[in-house]
Structures are given as C-alpha cells and as structure tokens.
Design an enzyme around this catalytic site. Structure first.
Site, PDB file in Angstrom:
ATOM      1  N   GLU A  74     -61.021  66.411 -45.980  1.00 45.63           N
ATOM      2  CA  GLU A  74     -59.851  66.197 -45.138  1.00 45.63           C
ATOM      3  C   GLU A  74     -59.881  67.096 -43.907  1.00 45.63           C
ATOM      4  O   GLU A  74     -59.613  66.660 -42.789  1.00 45.63           O
ATOM      5  CB  GLU A  74     -58.579  66.453 -45.959  1.00 45.63           C
ATOM      6  N   HIS A 304     -69.413  49.619 -44.031  1.00 48.14           N
ATOM      7  CA  HIS A 304     -68.575  48.452 -43.752  1.00 48.14           C
ATOM      8  C   HIS A 304     -67.511  48.808 -42.718  1.00 48.14           C
ATOM      9  O   HIS A 304     -67.223  48.015 -41.809  1.00 48.14           O
ATOM     10  CB  HIS A 304     -67.928  47.981 -45.053  1.00 48.14           C
TER      11      HIS A 304
END
Length: 343
Positions: A74, A304
């Site tokens: 994060e 993707h």
C-alpha cells in the site's frame, strides 16, 4: 516541433503507468487496507518496523493488526502516486511558464493537476470508507483518466501526428468505440471492487449453464451501505455472478466494436494503427480468458489491468489522429514584414 517539457511529460506518463500497475497489484493482493489510515501508515510516515513502533501501531489500531507485506504494498503505491502528483505539478508550472508561447497547452496540464488532486481524495476515501466499491471503482477510473490525459499531453508536446483530414468519416466510430472500452473498463473495476473475478470459473458457460442464476439488482446496487469493511466483498453468489457475466457480455461487445474499428482503419490505410489496436485487443482478451480458467493468477491479473490501459491509450491515439483540424490551428503571428500569417 517538439515543445519544452516533452521528455518530462513522457517520464510522467511512464510513472503514471507504474502507478496504475501498482494500484492493480495492491487490490489483487488484498492490500487496499494494508494501512488503516491515510496518508501515513498506522500514524507513521512509513511502515512501522521496530518493536516499539509495532506496539504503538497496534495500540492505535487494535482491530487492524500490522501485516508488513500488505502495508508495504500500500505504501509503495502511495509513494509512487505522490511522486506522480509532484510530476504533474511540475508540468502545470511549466505550462504557466510557457503560456504565452504559441500552441503550448495550458488547460490540459491544469486539468491534470485538478484530476490528480481528486485522485488523492479518492485514495483517502478508499481507505477511510473501507474499500467501498463505488469509491474503489471511481479511483481506478481516475487513474486511467490521468494516464490518458498524460498521453494526450505527450502527443501535444511532441509536435508530431497532425490531424488526418482525410478520415473524418471515422471520427464517430472511433469515439463510440472509445466509449465502449471505457464502459468495459468501468465494468472491470466493478468486478474487481466486488471480488467477482472468479464468480465463474468455466468458459463459455458459467457454473455449467449459459444463463446461471444472477441477481442484477444486488450486483449493481450503487447505494450499498457505507461503513462495513468491503475487503473480500459483501455480495452473495448470484450478485457476483451477475457482475461477472455482465463483464463477459461487455467483452463480447468490445471485441466486435474494436475489431470493426481496426478493420476500418486498415481499409483507410492506417495499417500500423490497426495492427496495434488489434494486438492490444487480443492480448487483453487472452489475459481475461486466462484469468477465468486459471482462477486469477496474480501475474495474469496484473497484466490484464495493464493491457486494459494499453487498449485505452491505443484508442486515445486513434481519436487523436482523427481529431478535427481546428484543434491544430494556432493563433496568427506577425511575420518579418508585418503581415499576419498562421503561426
């Protein structure tokens, strides 16, 4: 001619692409709440590591035990996003510096600065609202929008790729296909934020059925309650299946729309652009199919997301090539003998 700041803008574009990939990675490893506060991490500027810091972090957030790997995922994303924000600020300041130079874009860098500030707010709300799907999806779209505008800025500053006045008939189709891809990216973000990627693990059917049990009202309820922790998702099976199947149907529409545009571009003589568009489309389609059959392997899922951005930027380039000539018109300038001529 190339304008000042071109290489700086290219660097910002590359950094923006990295930020998008890091954002996808953070979501996919379920690290969106790796730090339960914002902009720091457990009240620190970095991930707490010492015994004293870990003890203080646990006292501050007793319901959120420190998971070092997720916290670092994060925070690295935040650091990269912060660096991108500074780069965009630099581009905006450069635009102000050269605002009187003929043809230098001003509104675009200033708009990018406003957008990246909004992105910072969405990044904060992603944490404070505990991965509320609406905010997560909006944050993803904001990242793709930032990337697209940076790409346009690079094209503008490059001084290359003049508008193709001979292909005006393709403009409506190119714009429509761009809208289709944006809608599909939005659906992909909704799939990700609701953890519906593996709601179906077979192809072309889902749970062995062509039309499985689905709850579209639950799957697309944008008035979900604010407050619960949405990590892992809150929907039951039929809701997630509805989201997943809608994304599949969107993929079919996207396939047909992009292929039709690629064919039209090929017929119009833009063979390289058509080939790039078709390649981005088929790679993205292959990655999506692999995600389903292999049950979302991390590397494929990140790729993707990355090729979703590549497909979007390719369509942005197509629309840039087909833009109206009026956009390219410069203000008149005075020549050496005092006559007004186009700049």
């Amino acid at each position: 001619m190339r304008k000042p700041g071109f290489l700086f803008a290219v660097g910002a574009l590359a950094l923006g692409f990295v930020v998008v990939i890091l954002g996808a990675y953070t979501r996919l490893v379920h690290a969106g709440l790796g730090c339960p506060d914002w902009p720091g991490c457990y009240g620190f500027l970095s991930v707490p590591r010492s015994d004293a810091a870990l003890e203080l972090a646990q006292a501050r957030f007793p319901d959120s035990p420190v998971e070092t790997f997720k916290a670092w995922a994060e925070m690295i994303h935040r650091y990269a996003a912060g660096l991108l924000g500074l780069a965009i600020l630099g581009l905006a300041l450069m635009a102000l510096k050269y605002r009187d130079r003929q043809g230098y874009p001003l509104k675009l860098p200033l708009g990018l600065l406003a957008l990246v500030i909004c992105q910072a707010l969405f990044g904060m709300w992603t944490v404070t609202l505990k991965l509320w799907p609406q905010v997560v999806t909006a944050h993803l779209l904001g990242g793709f929008a930032t990337l697209s505008l940076l790409f346009i800025l690079c094209l503008r500053l490059s001084g290359r790729f003049p508008a193709d006045v001979g292909l005006t008939a393709l403009r409506p189709l190119a714009r429509a296909v761009l809208v289709v891809v944006i809608i599909q990216i939005t659906l992909g973000g909704w799939v990700s934020s609701n953890y519906a990627a593996v709601a179906c693990i077979d192809l072309p059917t889902c749970h062995g059925e062509w039309w499985p049990d689905m709850d579209f009202a639950a799957g697309f309820n944008i008035f979900q309650e604010i407050g619960p922790n949405y990590l892992g998702g809150m929907l039951y099976g039929e809701g997630r299946t509805a989201i997943h199947m809608t994304h599949r149907m969107g993929a079919l529409v996207t396939l047909l729309a992009v292929l039709w545009l690629a064919w039209r571009l090929y017929r119009a003589g833009l063979t390289a652009t058509a080939a790039a568009l078709a390649a981005a489309l088929f790679i993205q389609l292959g990655l999506g199919i692999t995600n389903i059959l292999a049950q979302l392997p991390l590397a494929v899922a990140v790729a993707h997301n990355a090729f979703g951005a590549v497909l979007l930027l390719t369509l942005v380039f197509v629309n840039y090539q087909l833009r109206p000539v009026a956009i390219e018109m410069n203000r008149p300038s005075r020549n050496a003998v005092g006559h007004w001529t186009p700049g």
